[in-house]
Design a protein around this motif. Structure first.
Motif, PDB file in Angstrom:
ATOM      1  N   MET A   1       0.838  -1.166   0.000  1.00 50.93           N
ATOM      2  CA  MET A   1       0.000   0.000   0.000  1.00 50.93           C
ATOM      3  C   MET A   1       0.888   1.236   0.000  1.00 50.93           C
ATOM      4  O   MET A   1       1.963   1.237   0.570  1.00 50.93           O
ATOM      5  CB  MET A   1      -0.894   0.018   1.223  1.00 50.93           C
ATOM      6  N   LYS A   2       0.392   2.295  -0.611  1.00 48.52           N
ATOM      7  CA  LYS A   2       1.140   3.549  -0.637  1.00 48.52           C
ATOM      8  C   LYS A   2       0.440   4.569   0.253  1.00 48.52           C
ATOM      9  O   LYS A   2      -0.785   4.677   0.256  1.00 48.52           O
ATOM     10  CB  LYS A   2       1.252   4.094  -2.054  1.00 48.52           C
ATOM     11  N   TYR A   3       1.276   5.304   0.983  1.00 47.25           N
ATOM     12  CA  TYR A   3       0.789   6.356   1.866  1.00 47.25           C
ATOM     13  C   TYR A   3       1.530   7.643   1.579  1.00 47.25           C
ATOM     14  O   TYR A   3       2.711   7.628   1.221  1.00 47.25           O
ATOM     15  CB  TYR A   3       1.004   5.976   3.335  1.00 47.25           C
ATOM     16  N   ALA A   4       0.850   8.756   1.773  1.00 54.53           N
ATOM     17  CA  ALA A   4       1.457  10.074   1.640  1.00 54.53           C
ATOM     18  C   ALA A   4       1.505  10.704   3.028  1.00 54.53           C
ATOM     19  O   ALA A   4       0.472  10.850   3.688  1.00 54.53           O
ATOM     20  CB  ALA A   4       0.643  10.941   0.689  1.00 54.53           C
ATOM     21  N   PHE A   5       2.692  11.050   3.468  1.00 57.65           N
ATOM     22  CA  PHE A   5       2.905  11.698   4.758  1.00 57.65           C
ATOM     23  C   PHE A   5       3.172  13.172   4.501  1.00 57.65           C
ATOM     24  O   PHE A   5       4.139  13.520   3.820  1.00 57.65           O
ATOM     25  CB  PHE A   5       4.108  11.085   5.476  1.00 57.65           C
ATOM     26  N   LEU A   6       2.330  14.029   5.040  1.00 57.32           N
ATOM     27  CA  LEU A   6       2.532  15.465   4.929  1.00 57.32           C
ATOM     28  C   LEU A   6       3.355  15.895   6.138  1.00 57.32           C
ATOM     29  O   LEU A   6       2.892  15.812   7.281  1.00 57.32           O
ATOM     30  CB  LEU A   6       1.198  16.196   4.885  1.00 57.32           C
ATOM     31  N   LEU A   7       4.581  16.330   5.889  1.00 53.67           N
ATOM     32  CA  LEU A   7       5.518  16.663   6.956  1.00 53.67           C
ATOM     33  C   LEU A   7       5.410  18.140   7.325  1.00 53.67           C
ATOM     34  O   LEU A   7       5.074  18.975   6.483  1.00 53.67           O
ATOM     35  CB  LEU A   7       6.956  16.366   6.497  1.00 53.67           C
ATOM     36  N   TYR A   8       5.705  18.449   8.589  1.00 54.99           N
ATOM     37  CA  TYR A   8       5.788  19.847   8.994  1.00 54.99           C
ATOM     38  C   TYR A   8       6.926  20.500   8.224  1.00 54.99           C
ATOM     39  O   TYR A   8       8.016  19.939   8.114  1.00 54.99           O
ATOM     40  CB  TYR A   8       6.028  19.980  10.494  1.00 54.99           C
ATOM     41  N   LYS A   9       6.691  21.682   7.681  1.00 56.14           N
ATOM     42  CA  LYS A   9       7.661  22.325   6.785  1.00 56.14           C
ATOM     43  C   LYS A   9       8.956  22.734   7.475  1.00 56.14           C
ATOM     44  O   LYS A   9       9.982  22.857   6.829  1.00 56.14           O
ATOM     45  CB  LYS A   9       7.024  23.529   6.113  1.00 56.14           C
ATOM     46  N   ASN A  10       8.935  22.929   8.772  1.00 53.03           N
ATOM     47  CA  ASN A  10      10.147  23.377   9.450  1.00 53.03           C
ATOM     48  C   ASN A  10      11.098  22.225   9.784  1.00 53.03           C
ATOM     49  O   ASN A  10      12.227  22.464  10.204  1.00 53.03           O
ATOM     50  CB  ASN A  10       9.805  24.163  10.710  1.00 53.03           C
ATOM     51  N   ASP A  56       2.389  16.024   9.886  1.00 54.73           N
ATOM     52  CA  ASP A  56       1.130  16.741  10.076  1.00 54.73           C
ATOM     53  C   ASP A  56      -0.059  15.823   9.846  1.00 54.73           C
ATOM     54  O   ASP A  56      -1.000  15.810  10.618  1.00 54.73           O
ATOM     55  CB  ASP A  56       1.077  17.940   9.130  1.00 54.73           C
ATOM     56  N   SER A  57      -0.031  15.034   8.762  1.00 51.85           N
ATOM     57  CA  SER A  57      -1.138  14.127   8.461  1.00 51.85           C
ATOM     58  C   SER A  57      -0.664  12.999   7.552  1.00 51.85           C
ATOM     59  O   SER A  57       0.371  13.103   6.900  1.00 51.85           O
ATOM     60  CB  SER A  57      -2.314  14.868   7.823  1.00 51.85           C
ATOM     61  N   ILE A  58      -1.462  11.916   7.534  1.00 50.18           N
ATOM     62  CA  ILE A  58      -1.148  10.730   6.742  1.00 50.18           C
ATOM     63  C   ILE A  58      -2.364  10.407   5.871  1.00 50.18           C
ATOM     64  O   ILE A  58      -3.494  10.398   6.359  1.00 50.18           O
ATOM     65  CB  ILE A  58      -0.834   9.516   7.644  1.00 50.18           C
ATOM     66  N   TYR A  59      -2.106  10.130   4.596  1.00 50.03           N
ATOM     67  CA  TYR A  59      -3.174   9.816   3.649  1.00 50.03           C
ATOM     68  C   TYR A  59      -2.873   8.496   2.946  1.00 50.03           C
ATOM     69  O   TYR A  59      -1.722   8.213   2.620  1.00 50.03           O
ATOM     70  CB  TYR A  59      -3.292  10.913   2.580  1.00 50.03           C
ATOM     71  N   LEU A  60      -3.906   7.734   2.683  1.00 53.02           N
ATOM     72  CA  LEU A  60      -3.778   6.542   1.844  1.00 53.02           C
ATOM     73  C   LEU A  60      -3.776   7.020   0.398  1.00 53.02           C
ATOM     74  O   LEU A  60      -4.660   7.761  -0.028  1.00 53.02           O
ATOM     75  CB  LEU A  60      -4.943   5.592   2.085  1.00 53.02           C
ATOM     76  N   LEU A  61      -2.778   6.625  -0.362  1.00 53.49           N
ATOM     77  CA  LEU A  61      -2.665   7.024  -1.758  1.00 53.49           C
ATOM     78  C   LEU A  61      -3.449   6.024  -2.601  1.00 53.49           C
ATOM     79  O   LEU A  61      -3.097   4.852  -2.687  1.00 53.49           O
ATOM     80  CB  LEU A  61      -1.194   7.059  -2.174  1.00 53.49           C
ATOM     81  N   LEU A  62      -4.536   6.468  -3.204  1.00 53.59           N
ATOM     82  CA  LEU A  62      -5.409   5.583  -3.969  1.00 53.59           C
ATOM     83  C   LEU A  62      -4.871   5.301  -5.363  1.00 53.59           C
ATOM     84  O   LEU A  62      -4.911   4.172  -5.835  1.00 53.59           O
ATOM     85  CB  LEU A  62      -6.813   6.182  -4.071  1.00 53.59           C
ATOM     86  N   PHE A  63      -4.424   6.334  -6.065  1.00 55.09           N
ATOM     87  CA  PHE A  63      -3.820   6.174  -7.384  1.00 55.09           C
ATOM     88  C   PHE A  63      -2.982   7.412  -7.682  1.00 55.09           C
ATOM     89  O   PHE A  63      -3.122   8.431  -7.034  1.00 55.09           O
ATOM     90  CB  PHE A  63      -4.864   5.935  -8.481  1.00 55.09           C
ATOM     91  N   GLU A  64      -2.110   7.291  -8.671  1.00 54.13           N
ATOM     92  CA  GLU A  64      -1.272   8.405  -9.084  1.00 54.13           C
ATOM     93  C   GLU A  64      -1.586   8.758 -10.527  1.00 54.13           C
ATOM     94  O   GLU A  64      -1.910   7.886 -11.327  1.00 54.13           O
ATOM     95  CB  GLU A  64       0.204   8.036  -8.959  1.00 54.13           C
ATOM     96  N   SER A  65      -1.483  10.047 -10.834  1.00 56.28           N
ATOM     97  CA  SER A  65      -1.798  10.495 -12.182  1.00 56.28           C
ATOM     98  C   SER A  65      -1.116  11.830 -12.457  1.00 56.28           C
ATOM     99  O   SER A  65      -0.870  12.603 -11.540  1.00 56.28           O
ATOM    100  CB  SER A  65      -3.309  10.657 -12.332  1.00 56.28           C
ATOM    101  N   ASP A  66      -0.876  12.093 -13.729  1.00 54.82           N
ATOM    102  CA  ASP A  66      -0.464  13.438 -14.091  1.00 54.82           C
ATOM    103  C   ASP A  66      -1.734  14.254 -14.341  1.00 54.82           C
ATOM    104  O   ASP A  66      -2.848  13.734 -14.330  1.00 54.82           O
ATOM    105  CB  ASP A  66       0.464  13.430 -15.312  1.00 54.82           C
ATOM    106  N   TYR A  67      -1.560  15.541 -14.550  1.00 58.38           N
ATOM    107  CA  TYR A  67      -2.694  16.449 -14.687  1.00 58.38           C
ATOM    108  C   TYR A  67      -3.592  16.069 -15.866  1.00 58.38           C
ATOM    109  O   TYR A  67      -4.820  16.045 -15.742  1.00 58.38           O
ATOM    110  CB  TYR A  67      -2.184  17.884 -14.846  1.00 58.38           C
TER     111      TYR A  67
END
Length: 107
Positions: A1-10, A56-67
């Protein structure tokens, strides 16, 4: 499974290393303050969510795509396996090269 972790910018470097050392991902990619990791299952990520200091937050990555292919990928995705009812899609602009889009859809 793929997850996206949004990190604190500092503390992005320290936050990324914290996740990599604790989750031991199969693969990972970092874009600014977003770390995308691939794991074998979701148990490790669920335990980590209570422990990570620089995330900051964790998301389950459902799929990847370009614009250009986003709508087609979204239409072909099997949404029934991840939701029951209404949902909202939010895509965030990261860096200076992407385009941010954020349509919301409801039943």
């Amino acid at each position: 499974m793929k997850y996206a972790f949004l990190l604190y910018k500092n503390m992005t470097d320290l936050g990324a290393q914290e996740i990599i050392s604790l989750a031991k991902p199969l693969t990972y990619t970092r874009i600014a303050n977003l770390l995308v990791v691939e794991t074998e299952g979701n148990e490790a990520v669920e335990k980590l969510s209570r422990r990570l200091a620089y995330t900051d937050s964790i998301y389950l990555l459902l799929f990847e795509s370009d614009y250009e292919n986003f709508i087609a990928k979204m239409e072909n995705f099997d949404w029934d396996k991840v939701y029951n009812g209404s949902f909202c899609v939010r895509a965030h602009k990261i860096g200076t090269t992407g385009r941010g889009i954020g349509p919301c859809y409801a039943d």
